[in-house]
Design a protein around this motif. Structure first.
Motif, PDB file in Angstrom:
ATOM      1  N   TYR A 163       0.810  -1.216   0.000  1.00 48.57           N
ATOM      2  CA  TYR A 163       0.000   0.000   0.000  1.00 48.57           C
ATOM      3  C   TYR A 163       0.843   1.265   0.000  1.00 48.57           C
ATOM      4  CZ  TYR A 163      -4.195  -2.782   0.561  1.00 48.57           C
ATOM      5  OH  TYR A 163      -5.219  -3.667   0.351  1.00 48.57           O
ATOM      6  N   ASP A 164       2.107   1.144   0.392  1.00 47.29           N
ATOM      7  CA  ASP A 164       2.996   2.303   0.319  1.00 47.29           C
ATOM      8  C   ASP A 164       3.603   2.471  -1.073  1.00 47.29           C
ATOM      9  OD1 ASP A 164       4.463  -0.013   0.528  1.00 47.29           O
ATOM     10  OD2 ASP A 164       5.988   0.822   1.859  1.00 47.29           O
ATOM     11  N   GLN A 165       3.279   1.552  -1.988  1.00 47.96           N
ATOM     12  CA  GLN A 165       3.809   1.616  -3.350  1.00 47.96           C
ATOM     13  C   GLN A 165       2.766   2.069  -4.366  1.00 47.96           C
ATOM     14  OE1 GLN A 165       7.140   0.906  -3.854  1.00 47.96           O
ATOM     15  NE2 GLN A 165       7.195   0.677  -1.619  1.00 47.96           N
ATOM     16  N   VAL A 166       1.548   2.296  -3.906  1.00 46.84           N
ATOM     17  CA  VAL A 166       0.476   2.736  -4.806  1.00 46.84           C
ATOM     18  C   VAL A 166      -0.099   4.050  -4.305  1.00 46.84           C
ATOM     19  CG1 VAL A 166      -0.144   0.433  -5.610  1.00 46.84           C
ATOM     20  CG2 VAL A 166      -1.213   1.319  -3.532  1.00 46.84           C
ATOM     21  N   ASP A 167      -0.670   4.797  -5.236  1.00 51.02           N
ATOM     22  CA  ASP A 167      -1.219   6.118  -4.905  1.00 51.02           C
ATOM     23  C   ASP A 167      -2.742   6.032  -4.793  1.00 51.02           C
ATOM     24  OD1 ASP A 167      -1.249   9.035  -4.637  1.00 51.02           O
ATOM     25  OD2 ASP A 167      -2.147   8.998  -6.637  1.00 51.02           O
ATOM     26  N   PHE A 168      -3.270   6.426  -3.644  1.00 50.14           N
ATOM     27  CA  PHE A 168      -4.724   6.475  -3.464  1.00 50.14           C
ATOM     28  C   PHE A 168      -5.066   7.493  -2.384  1.00 50.14           C
ATOM     29  CE2 PHE A 168      -3.215   3.450  -0.382  1.00 50.14           C
ATOM     30  CZ  PHE A 168      -4.058   3.547   0.708  1.00 50.14           C
ATOM     31  N   GLU A 169      -6.279   7.978  -2.443  1.00 46.17           N
ATOM     32  CA  GLU A 169      -6.746   8.968  -1.470  1.00 46.17           C
ATOM     33  C   GLU A 169      -7.640   8.297  -0.431  1.00 46.17           C
ATOM     34  OE1 GLU A 169      -8.775  11.782  -3.875  1.00 46.17           O
ATOM     35  OE2 GLU A 169      -7.005  12.243  -5.111  1.00 46.17           O
ATOM     36  N   ILE A 170      -7.854   8.993   0.669  1.00 47.53           N
ATOM     37  CA  ILE A 170      -8.752   8.504   1.716  1.00 47.53           C
ATOM     38  C   ILE A 170     -10.035   9.333   1.664  1.00 47.53           C
ATOM     39  CG2 ILE A 170      -9.053   8.059   4.175  1.00 47.53           C
ATOM     40  CD1 ILE A 170      -6.030   8.066   4.459  1.00 47.53           C
ATOM     41  N   PRO A 171     -11.123   8.773   1.147  1.00 44.63           N
ATOM     42  CA  PRO A 171     -12.382   9.529   1.080  1.00 44.63           C
ATOM     43  C   PRO A 171     -12.896   9.854   2.487  1.00 44.63           C
ATOM     44  CG  PRO A 171     -12.463   7.585  -0.332  1.00 44.63           C
ATOM     45  CD  PRO A 171     -11.257   7.440   0.541  1.00 44.63           C
ATOM     46  N   THR A 172     -13.389  11.062   2.660  1.00 52.64           N
ATOM     47  CA  THR A 172     -13.949  11.476   3.945  1.00 52.64           C
ATOM     48  C   THR A 172     -15.274  12.203   3.737  1.00 52.64           C
ATOM     49  OG1 THR A 172     -12.704  13.561   3.889  1.00 52.64           O
ATOM     50  CG2 THR A 172     -11.692  11.704   5.052  1.00 52.64           C
ATOM     51  N   GLY A 173     -16.052  12.269   4.820  1.00 52.46           N
ATOM     52  CA  GLY A 173     -17.297  13.026   4.811  1.00 52.46           C
ATOM     53  C   GLY A 173     -17.113  14.348   5.519  1.00 52.46           C
ATOM     54  N   THR A 174     -18.226  14.927   5.942  1.00 50.62           N
ATOM     55  CA  THR A 174     -18.163  16.230   6.616  1.00 50.62           C
ATOM     56  C   THR A 174     -18.894  16.225   7.960  1.00 50.62           C
ATOM     57  OG1 THR A 174     -20.074  16.934   5.294  1.00 50.62           O
ATOM     58  CG2 THR A 174     -17.881  17.566   4.495  1.00 50.62           C
ATOM     59  N   LEU A 196     -10.420   0.350  -7.044  1.00 54.69           N
ATOM     60  CA  LEU A 196     -10.150   0.120  -8.467  1.00 54.69           C
ATOM     61  C   LEU A 196      -8.826   0.750  -8.867  1.00 54.69           C
ATOM     62  CD1 LEU A 196     -13.675   0.801 -10.046  1.00 54.69           C
ATOM     63  CD2 LEU A 196     -12.621  -1.418  -9.590  1.00 54.69           C
ATOM     64  N   ARG A 197      -8.556   1.943  -8.350  1.00 55.24           N
ATOM     65  CA  ARG A 197      -7.302   2.623  -8.662  1.00 55.24           C
ATOM     66  C   ARG A 197      -6.104   1.818  -8.140  1.00 55.24           C
ATOM     67  NH1 ARG A 197      -6.023   8.668  -6.501  1.00 55.24           N
ATOM     68  NH2 ARG A 197      -8.028   9.095  -7.543  1.00 55.24           N
ATOM     69  N   ILE A 198      -6.235   1.294  -6.921  1.00 52.25           N
ATOM     70  CA  ILE A 198      -5.156   0.489  -6.334  1.00 52.25           C
ATOM     71  C   ILE A 198      -4.916  -0.765  -7.163  1.00 52.25           C
ATOM     72  CG2 ILE A 198      -4.516  -0.903  -4.324  1.00 52.25           C
ATOM     73  CD1 ILE A 198      -6.050   1.170  -2.600  1.00 52.25           C
ATOM     74  N   VAL A 199      -5.996  -1.433  -7.560  1.00 62.51           N
ATOM     75  CA  VAL A 199      -5.879  -2.660  -8.351  1.00 62.51           C
ATOM     76  C   VAL A 199      -5.172  -2.381  -9.671  1.00 62.51           C
ATOM     77  CG1 VAL A 199      -7.196  -4.382  -9.646  1.00 62.51           C
ATOM     78  CG2 VAL A 199      -7.846  -3.824  -7.294  1.00 62.51           C
ATOM     79  N   GLU A 200      -5.563  -1.300 -10.342  1.00 66.55           N
ATOM     80  CA  GLU A 200      -4.933  -0.948 -11.618  1.00 66.55           C
ATOM     81  C   GLU A 200      -3.428  -0.741 -11.471  1.00 66.55           C
ATOM     82  OE1 GLU A 200      -7.846   1.324 -14.718  1.00 66.55           O
ATOM     83  OE2 GLU A 200      -7.183   2.477 -12.983  1.00 66.55           O
ATOM     84  N   GLN A 201      -3.044   0.024 -10.456  1.00 66.85           N
ATOM     85  CA  GLN A 201      -1.624   0.310 -10.251  1.00 66.85           C
ATOM     86  C   GLN A 201      -0.842  -0.945  -9.889  1.00 66.85           C
ATOM     87  OE1 GLN A 201      -0.782   4.074  -7.919  1.00 66.85           O
ATOM     88  NE2 GLN A 201      -3.004   4.047  -7.724  1.00 66.85           N
ATOM     89  N   ALA A 202      -1.431  -1.774  -9.028  1.00 66.39           N
ATOM     90  CA  ALA A 202      -0.739  -2.990  -8.597  1.00 66.39           C
ATOM     91  C   ALA A 202      -0.532  -3.958  -9.760  1.00 66.39           C
ATOM     92  CB  ALA A 202      -1.519  -3.669  -7.471  1.00 66.39           C
ATOM     93  N   ILE A 203      -1.513  -4.054 -10.655  1.00 62.09           N
ATOM     94  CA  ILE A 203      -1.364  -4.921 -11.837  1.00 62.09           C
ATOM     95  C   ILE A 203      -0.274  -4.369 -12.760  1.00 62.09           C
ATOM     96  CG2 ILE A 203      -2.493  -5.597 -13.989  1.00 62.09           C
ATOM     97  CD1 ILE A 203      -5.041  -6.063 -12.419  1.00 62.09           C
ATOM     98  N   ALA A 204      -0.259  -3.030 -12.913  1.00 62.15           N
ATOM     99  CA  ALA A 204       0.745  -2.413 -13.795  1.00 62.15           C
ATOM    100  C   ALA A 204       2.163  -2.606 -13.248  1.00 62.15           C
ATOM    101  CB  ALA A 204       0.438  -0.925 -13.948  1.00 62.15           C
TER     102      ALA A 204
END
Length: 524
Positions: free
Chosen positions: A396-407, A426-434
């Motif tokens: 998880y430290d090798q892929v780029d993703f954000e942490i969604p938050t509410g208000t 989905l973004r994490i999966v794409e990067q990890a496969i690449a």
């Protein structure tokens, strides 16, 4: 931060021992030994610095019982282990339930499994067990339950008042997502109190762990959190890998990340289908399960299962993935992104759904540390707490993703956070496969009969519902001396009585549905 906390703690509380330990080796930064007279002051110290009580458990060392308190901070990683030794004959300890709300349940659990009486606790009735238990289940030697303790444990008896009545929500009601029972005290359509009653699916996983080898326990985690089985499978194997010093090949770490994120999406889709169904909308359930089946097809090809996965092994994986897996995963990612548009039109923008979810079930951010909340529930309040970021594991430290938050932390925010999390997965999966490297998928020469060195370790992962932690005490044998599971649904559900109080029962149903609880995880 750790050094400063220890110094401040020693100044604030007399009669304690505190020292830094190896986080890499133990999974926590400092160990504190306290006495009965100092425990409450220690808890007040951490509460004043907005630490949350991550877990509270007990270990029976025969000559004494040890209460283990794990504190952590939501904004800055700082795990502190606090221990208190009590006599095994008539064990007593002061309650901290007036400081940390979640301690209400932790202390009740320890009372019924070990016989520790918490002085000042307002309600030491059964939490998981039932009338007829003759011995404390998690004691190392047979220890009978005294008659006066049986009366106390079996003393739950809700009392009504004039113009009020009780409703049993569950244990078979569909909105409870399993055999959860909530005793709701009503005044007309409004809730005066809501008391969850647990234990209908209790299976004593922690006791089973003490009677199985580390290898034999591999199938159990999937039965604790069945919608997110791979995530708990990962928590189990990584804890033992850290304890034994087993190095996992890089390819295996990438595949673990890919499969876990697919499982996270499948779990969120199950929730997405069930949440609107709780409010009367059944169509989203059909769409969600259509997409979820795509993930199950992908995972079945490599794991041999569609639900209770046991794919990870100590040091790697059961088997490698192939080109078919990668192609199917890429197709699913593309398909899923297109499906989000349908979900937005069907549910997210639906005026009936919005009116039911917006402004109801509000959890204030300044209260989350009192309950030890985690996962989408805490992130909905605006706090970006995610174990994958604060304590990265796998890749998880090798892929780029954000942490969604509410208000504001309402039911709508919890919905939006989970929907955004699926996109992040989905973004994490794409990067990890690449970035997927070649190489071995499991470590060589990992003994089948593991005998970890003597000591303890706490390790956490981010499951679909939040922080899942495993605490293991090793005595150098091939079976855990003690294995404790810290599960997020347990602490998250503890907030429900406070959020339900004073609301319409229809709004309470919406709140419970937004939690995404898994009852087997709570009952363990």
């Amino acid at each position: 931060m750790v050094t400063g906390i220890i110094q401040d703690l020693k100044k604030a509380v007399a009669g304690i021992e505190a020292s830094e330990v190896s986080y890499e080796q133990n999974g926590y930064h400092a160990a504190v030994v306290t006495q009965k007279g100092s425990l409450v002051s220690v808890a007040e110290f951490f509460n004043g610095r907005v630490f949350y009580l991550a877990d509270l458990c007990c270990v029976d060392y025969v000559d004494y019982l040890e209460l283990v308190y794990f504190f952590n901070h939501h904004k800055t990683l700082c795990r502190i282990k606090v221990t208190l030794k009590v006599e095994p004959e008539k064990p007593t300890a002061p309650t901290i339930s007036h400081i940390y709300n979640i301690a209400h349940w932790y202390e009740r659990e320890i009372h019924e499994f070990f016989g520790v009486y918490f002085e000042g606790h307002p309600n030491l009735t059964y939490l998981f067990l039932h009338e007829g238990i003759e011995y404390y289940p998690l004691r190392k030697k047979p220890t009978p339950v005294p008659e006066d303790a049986k009366k106390l444990l079996n003393s739950f008896n809700p009392e009504g008042e004039e113009d009020t009545f009780f409703v049993n929500l569950g244990p078979q009601h569909p909105s409870t997502h399993g055999v959860l029972r909530v005793v709701v005290k009503m005044d007309g359509e409004y809730i005066l109190s809501a008391e969850p009653v647990l234990g209908y699916l209790h299976r004593m996983h922690e006791k089973m762990a003490e009677n199985r080898s580390y290898l034999q326990f591999l199938p159990n985690p999937a039965r604790i959190d069945y919608p997110g089985a791979l995530l708990l499978n990962l928590a189990h194997v990584t804890t033992i890998e850290k304890l034994c010093g087993i190095e996992v090949p890089e390819r295996a770490q990438y595949i673990r990340t890919i499969t876990c994120e697919l499982n996270r999406i499948a779990s969120h889709l199950l929730w997405f289908g069930a949440f609107p169904a709780d409010l009367g909308a059944l169509t989203p359930f059909l769409y969600a399960f259509d997409d979820r089946e795509q993930i199950l097809d992908i995972l079945e090809n490599i794991t041999g299962s569609r639900l209770t996965y046991c794919y990870f092994r100590f040091g790697g994986l059961y088997n490698d993935i192939d080109d078919t897996f990668i192609e199917m995963t890429k197709k699913f990612v593309k398909r899923m992104r297109e499906r989000f548009k349908i979900y937005d039109e069907l549910v997210t923008g639906n005026v009936i759904f919005v009116n039911r979810a917006k402004g109801t079930g509000i959890l204030e951010q300044d209260q989350v540390h009192k309950y030890g909340c985690s996962g989408p529930i805490i992130r909905s309040t605006g706090m970006p707490f995610d174990i994958r970021k604060t304590e990265p594991y796998a890749v998880y430290d090798q892929v780029d993703f954000e942490i969604p938050t509410g208000t504001v932390g309402d039911n709508m925010d919890r919905y939006n956070v989970r929907m955004a999390e699926m996109e992040m997965s989905l973004r994490i999966v794409e990067q990890a496969i690449a970035k997927l490297p070649s190489g071995p998928f499991k470590a060589e020469k990992v003994p089948k009969k593991l005998k970890p060195p003597k000591g303890d370790i706490y390790h956490a992962v981010e499951s679909s519902r939040g922080e899942t932690g495993v605490y293991i005490v090793s005595d150098e044998s091939d079976t855990p001396y003690r294995m404790r599971w810290r599960v997020p649904s347990y602490s998250n559900l503890m907030t429900f009585p406070a959020l339900a109080r004073g609301t319409l029962i229809a709004d309470a149903i919406a709140t419970l549905g937004s939690y995404d609880i898994v009852v087997p995880e709570i009952d363990r």
